[in-house]
Design an enzyme around this catalytic site. Structure first.
Site, PDB file in Angstrom:
ATOM      1  N   LEU A  60       0.817  -1.216   0.000  1.00  0.00           N
ATOM      2  CA  LEU A  60       0.000   0.000   0.000  1.00  0.00           C
ATOM      3  C   LEU A  60       0.854   1.271   0.000  1.00  0.00           C
ATOM      4  CD1 LEU A  60      -3.036   0.391   0.020  1.00  0.00           C
ATOM      5  CD2 LEU A  60      -2.990   0.423   2.506  1.00  0.00           C
ATOM      6  N   SER A 126     -13.134   3.021  10.543  1.00  0.00           N
ATOM      7  CA  SER A 126     -13.196   2.327  11.834  1.00  0.00           C
ATOM      8  C   SER A 126     -13.909   3.149  12.903  1.00  0.00           C
ATOM      9  CB  SER A 126     -11.762   2.041  12.292  1.00  0.00           C
ATOM     10  OG  SER A 126     -11.734   1.687  13.653  1.00  0.00           O
ATOM     11  N   GLU A 128     -12.902   3.365  15.729  1.00  0.00           N
ATOM     12  CA  GLU A 128     -11.843   4.035  16.503  1.00  0.00           C
ATOM     13  C   GLU A 128     -11.784   5.525  16.176  1.00  0.00           C
ATOM     14  OE1 GLU A 128      -9.206   3.014  18.867  1.00  0.00           O
ATOM     15  OE2 GLU A 128     -10.852   1.628  19.186  1.00  0.00           O
ATOM     16  N   TYR A 152      -3.301   5.213  15.110  1.00  0.00           N
ATOM     17  CA  TYR A 152      -4.110   4.415  14.180  1.00  0.00           C
ATOM     18  C   TYR A 152      -5.372   5.166  13.793  1.00  0.00           C
ATOM     19  CZ  TYR A 152      -7.553   0.856  12.765  1.00  0.00           C
ATOM     20  OH  TYR A 152      -8.541   0.160  12.100  1.00  0.00           O
ATOM     21  N   LYS A 156      -6.793   6.637  10.249  1.00  0.00           N
ATOM     22  CA  LYS A 156      -8.085   6.225   9.676  1.00  0.00           C
ATOM     23  C   LYS A 156      -8.969   7.438   9.366  1.00  0.00           C
ATOM     24  CE  LYS A 156      -8.254   1.678   9.285  1.00  0.00           C
ATOM     25  NZ  LYS A 156      -8.399   1.026   7.974  1.00  0.00           N
TER      26      LYS A 156
HETATM   27  P1  NAP Z   1      -5.921  -7.569   9.658  1.00  0.00           P
HETATM   28  O1  NAP Z   1      -6.375  -8.968   9.886  1.00  0.00           O
HETATM   29  O2  NAP Z   1      -4.872  -6.994  10.524  1.00  0.00           O
HETATM   30  O3  NAP Z   1      -5.454  -7.478   8.130  1.00  0.00           O
HETATM   31  C1  NAP Z   1      -4.726  -6.373   7.661  1.00  0.00           C
HETATM   32  C2  NAP Z   1      -4.295  -6.653   6.247  1.00  0.00           C
HETATM   33  O4  NAP Z   1      -3.533  -5.524   5.784  1.00  0.00           O
HETATM   34  C3  NAP Z   1      -3.383  -7.882   6.088  1.00  0.00           C
HETATM   35  O5  NAP Z   1      -3.725  -8.531   4.893  1.00  0.00           O
HETATM   36  C4  NAP Z   1      -2.002  -7.259   5.977  1.00  0.00           C
HETATM   37  O6  NAP Z   1      -1.075  -8.041   5.282  1.00  0.00           O
HETATM   38  C5  NAP Z   1      -2.356  -6.028   5.154  1.00  0.00           C
HETATM   39  N1  NAP Z   1      -1.303  -5.006   5.171  1.00  0.00           N
HETATM   40  C6  NAP Z   1      -0.693  -4.460   6.246  1.00  0.00           C
HETATM   41  N2  NAP Z   1       0.227  -3.566   5.845  1.00  0.00           N
HETATM   42  C7  NAP Z   1       0.182  -3.551   4.491  1.00  0.00           C
HETATM   43  C8  NAP Z   1       0.909  -2.846   3.497  1.00  0.00           C
HETATM   44  N3  NAP Z   1       1.868  -1.966   3.814  1.00  0.00           N
HETATM   45  N4  NAP Z   1       0.611  -3.073   2.189  1.00  0.00           N
HETATM   46  C9  NAP Z   1      -0.344  -3.970   1.850  1.00  0.00           C
HETATM   47  N5  NAP Z   1      -1.041  -4.684   2.755  1.00  0.00           N
HETATM   48  C10 NAP Z   1      -0.778  -4.476   4.050  1.00  0.00           C
HETATM   49  O7  NAP Z   1      -7.178  -6.576   9.725  1.00  0.00           O
HETATM   50  P2  NAP Z   1      -8.743  -6.899   9.617  1.00  0.00           P
HETATM   51  O8  NAP Z   1      -9.261  -7.137  10.979  1.00  0.00           O
HETATM   52  O9  NAP Z   1      -8.982  -7.878   8.532  1.00  0.00           O
HETATM   53  O10 NAP Z   1      -9.302  -5.466   9.198  1.00  0.00           O
HETATM   54  C11 NAP Z   1      -9.433  -5.116   7.820  1.00  0.00           C
HETATM   55  C12 NAP Z   1      -9.461  -3.601   7.711  1.00  0.00           C
HETATM   56  O11 NAP Z   1     -10.561  -3.090   8.443  1.00  0.00           O
HETATM   57  C13 NAP Z   1      -8.244  -2.890   8.268  1.00  0.00           C
HETATM   58  O12 NAP Z   1      -8.023  -1.741   7.488  1.00  0.00           O
HETATM   59  C14 NAP Z   1      -8.656  -2.477   9.670  1.00  0.00           C
HETATM   60  O13 NAP Z   1      -7.914  -1.351  10.090  1.00  0.00           O
HETATM   61  C15 NAP Z   1     -10.121  -2.149   9.421  1.00  0.00           C
HETATM   62  N6  NAP Z   1     -11.017  -2.325  10.546  1.00  0.00           N
HETATM   63  C16 NAP Z   1     -11.023  -3.490  11.250  1.00  0.00           C
HETATM   64  C17 NAP Z   1     -11.932  -3.671  12.278  1.00  0.00           C
HETATM   65  C18 NAP Z   1     -11.986  -4.959  13.046  1.00  0.00           C
HETATM   66  O14 NAP Z   1     -12.564  -4.948  14.149  1.00  0.00           O
HETATM   67  N7  NAP Z   1     -11.466  -6.070  12.527  1.00  0.00           N
HETATM   68  C19 NAP Z   1     -12.860  -2.646  12.576  1.00  0.00           C
HETATM   69  C20 NAP Z   1     -12.830  -1.471  11.807  1.00  0.00           C
HETATM   70  C21 NAP Z   1     -11.912  -1.336  10.793  1.00  0.00           C
HETATM   71  P3  NAP Z   1      -0.167  -9.181   6.035  1.00  0.00           P
HETATM   72  O15 NAP Z   1      -1.046 -10.390   6.151  1.00  0.00           O
HETATM   73  O16 NAP Z   1       0.971  -9.350   5.122  1.00  0.00           O
HETATM   74  O17 NAP Z   1       0.200  -8.615   7.380  1.00  0.00           O
HETATM   75  O1  F7E Z   2      -8.697  -4.012  22.048  1.00  0.00           O
HETATM   76  C1  F7E Z   2      -8.472  -3.750  25.650  1.00  0.00           C
HETATM   77  C2  F7E Z   2      -7.928  -2.629  24.793  1.00  0.00           C
HETATM   78  O2  F7E Z   2      -6.870  -4.573  20.441  1.00  0.00           O
HETATM   79  C3  F7E Z   2     -10.025  -3.972  22.533  1.00  0.00           C
HETATM   80  C4  F7E Z   2      -9.005  -3.274  15.678  1.00  0.00           C
HETATM   81  O3  F7E Z   2      -9.573  -4.240  14.827  1.00  0.00           O
HETATM   82  O4  F7E Z   2     -11.152  -2.641  16.546  1.00  0.00           O
HETATM   83  C5  F7E Z   2      -9.877  -3.120  16.909  1.00  0.00           C
HETATM   84  O5  F7E Z   2      -9.236  -2.218  17.800  1.00  0.00           O
HETATM   85  C6  F7E Z   2     -10.020  -3.437  23.946  1.00  0.00           C
HETATM   86  C7  F7E Z   2      -9.213  -2.157  24.120  1.00  0.00           C
HETATM   87  O6  F7E Z   2      -9.183  -3.903  19.598  1.00  0.00           O
HETATM   88  C8  F7E Z   2      -5.798  -6.136  26.170  1.00  0.00           C
HETATM   89  O7  F7E Z   2      -7.302  -1.632  25.608  1.00  0.00           O
HETATM   90  C9  F7E Z   2      -7.292  -5.141  27.370  1.00  0.00           C
HETATM   91  O8  F7E Z   2      -9.904  -1.289  24.953  1.00  0.00           O
HETATM   92  O9  F7E Z   2      -8.879  -6.101  20.615  1.00  0.00           O
HETATM   93  P1  F7E Z   2      -8.342  -4.729  20.648  1.00  0.00           P
HETATM   94  P2  F7E Z   2      -9.366  -2.331  19.380  1.00  0.00           P
HETATM   95  O10 F7E Z   2      -8.280  -1.549  19.967  1.00  0.00           O
HETATM   96  O11 F7E Z   2     -10.756  -1.999  19.811  1.00  0.00           O
HETATM   97  C10 F7E Z   2     -11.157  -1.364  15.890  1.00  0.00           C
HETATM   98  C11 F7E Z   2     -12.578  -1.005  15.547  1.00  0.00           C
HETATM   99  C12 F7E Z   2     -10.214  -1.296  14.748  1.00  0.00           C
HETATM  100  O12 F7E Z   2     -10.429  -0.567  13.794  1.00  0.00           O
HETATM  101  C13 F7E Z   2      -8.881  -1.948  14.937  1.00  0.00           C
HETATM  102  O13 F7E Z   2      -8.255  -2.206  13.675  1.00  0.00           O
HETATM  103  O14 F7E Z   2      -9.396  -4.404  24.787  1.00  0.00           O
HETATM  104  N1  F7E Z   2      -7.470  -4.719  26.094  1.00  0.00           N
HETATM  105  N2  F7E Z   2      -6.277  -6.003  27.454  1.00  0.00           N
HETATM  106  C14 F7E Z   2      -6.550  -5.327  25.331  1.00  0.00           C
HETATM  107  N3  F7E Z   2      -6.339  -5.259  23.995  1.00  0.00           N
HETATM  108  C15 F7E Z   2      -5.335  -6.026  23.495  1.00  0.00           C
HETATM  109  N4  F7E Z   2      -5.100  -6.004  22.153  1.00  0.00           N
HETATM  110  N5  F7E Z   2      -4.558  -6.824  24.292  1.00  0.00           N
HETATM  111  C16 F7E Z   2      -4.745  -6.909  25.638  1.00  0.00           C
HETATM  112  O15 F7E Z   2      -4.035  -7.627  26.349  1.00  0.00           O
END
Ligand code: NAP
Ligand code: F7E
Length: 340
Positions: A60, A126, A128, A152, A156
């Protein structure tokens, strides 16, 4: 004729589910993968034999590889799911986070603007972005102010606003799904839900093998009081596709409308293996606390319901159940408790 879609982030949780959905719909899917020294295609290994799937190496942050791929495949649709998606890590790597998660989106938008203006674009925004901003009724909706609380989230917001700007200024069909937390059996191991369910599998094994309770493994976490609106990724990729199919590009909140604390998640996950006193097995370490936390997320998905007829299908309890069951099976050799 089948449509072509480019998926950035195909190797991630959402990328793998979205690709399954697009292949079912007879798309030609072009997935962008990063060149890495160890494998990163585990989540899509079951799809690799599909003649409708093409993998192309790219990044990217590399405008030229994006340009070449979009020019070669002339996609009807581009989904940008690629990001440095771990909020905690973004505090340690803020510049990389911005380059990938923020500027990376602009790289795609610029290519579409100059070379492929007919291509429809989806940006993975997101919840976030809302940070600590909450509406009077306790929800976040499309018009709730953004107040990002991490590098992050700042990246976003930049990507979200850029998508909106390119839609308004250049007429590009660019839409954003403002997705609240969504998890799955394929969730990365450093997100809190997967960290918990993988631990539950280890604890279950310990207990089923009759090992002493005093020697049970301990789970170390950060803030247990944060509340999140957790859904299942399989549901959420359906919303992504529906958003891109709309005649008019727009932004949509995708959520369940329910908020649960990390403690709620722990209690539910432990209950799946019949353990009630979960705090006996959990400790907290400041290293997992964030310099700035998002305390409460709960999404109002009424616009997605009204315009896309989308609603979540997987309940909180079912989500936890599926993740725990999967991780226990992954660990192998064990019969699950009857409840899961
Ligand atoms: P994920 O499992 O962490 O997947 C991220 C993807 O981005 C992986 O395929 C990773 O490749 C790729 N990537 C990272 N850096 C890159 C780069 N420099 N160039 C090209 N590809 C790259 O995330 P996800 O949970 O599927 O989430 C998908 C999207 O939705 C993300 O943008 C995330 O921020 C957003 N989002 C997620 C959530 C959630 O709760 N899951 C909520 C809101 C928004 P590698 O496999 O090589 O690392
Ligand atoms: O944390 C707390 C932490 O890292 C959730 C990403 O997909 O959703 C995700 O972001 C909560 C937070 O997700 C630990 O402080 C406690 O309050 O699972 P998380 P996130 O930060 O909400 C949003 C929508 C995205 O867009 C992001 O890409 O859990 N927490 N103890 C912890 N979190 C982690 N990771 N590890 C701990 O040990």
């Amino acid at each position: 004729m089948s449509k072509t879609a480019i998926v950035f982030g195909i190797t991630g949780q959402d990328g793998s589910y979205l690709t399954e959905l697009l292949l079912e719909k007879d798309y030609h899917v072009v997935g962008i993968t990063r060149r890495v020294s160890t494998g990163n295609t585990g989540r899509i290994s079951h799809l690799m034999d599909s003649p409708q799937l093409t993998l192309v190496e790219g990044d990217l942050t590399d405008y030229s590889s994006i340009l070449r791929t979009i020019e070669e495949y002339r996609p009807e649709e581009v989904y940008n799911l690629a990001a440095m998606s771990h909020v905690g890590t973004s505090f340690d790597q803020p510049l990389l986070s911005f380059d990938v998660t923020g500027k990376g989106c602009l790289n795609i938008l610029e290519v579409i603007r100059d070379h492929s203006p007919f291509t429809r674009f989806y940006q993975a925004s997101s919840s976030e972005m809302f940070g600590d901003s909450i509406r009077g009724d306790g929800y976040q909706g499309e018009d709730t102010l953004f107040n990002p609380q991490s590098p992050y989230a700042i990246a976003k917001v930049a990507a979200h606003q850029a998508s909106k700007l390119y839609r308004q200024s250049y007429g590009i069909h660019a839409s954003c799904g403002i997705l609240f937390n969504h998890e799955s059996e394929r969730r990365g191991g450093r997100f809190v839900t997967k960290k918990i369910t993988k631990y539950i599998a280890r604890l279950n094994k310990h207990l089923v093998l009759g090992r002493p309770i005093e020697e049970a493994p301990i789970l170390t976490l950060g803030n247990l009081d944060a509340k999140r609106d957790w859904g299942h990724a399989e549901d959420y990729v359906k919303a992504m596709w529906l958003i891109v199919q709309q005649d008019e590009p727009d932004d949509y909140v995708v959520a369940t409308g329910e908020a649960h604390s990390v403690r709620d998640f722990l209690e539910t996950a432990f209950s799946k293996i019949g353990v009630e006193n979960y705090m006996d097995f959990v400790t907290q370490d400041p290293k997992y606390m964030r310099p700035s936390e998002v305390p409460y997320l709960r999404g109002d998905y009424s616009k997605a319901l009204a315009r896309l007829s989308w609603k979540p299908e997987v309940s909180f309890d079912k989500l936890v159940d599926r993740m725990v069951k999967y991780d226990i099976m992954e660990l192998g050799e064990l019969k699950c408790q009857d409840s899961i």
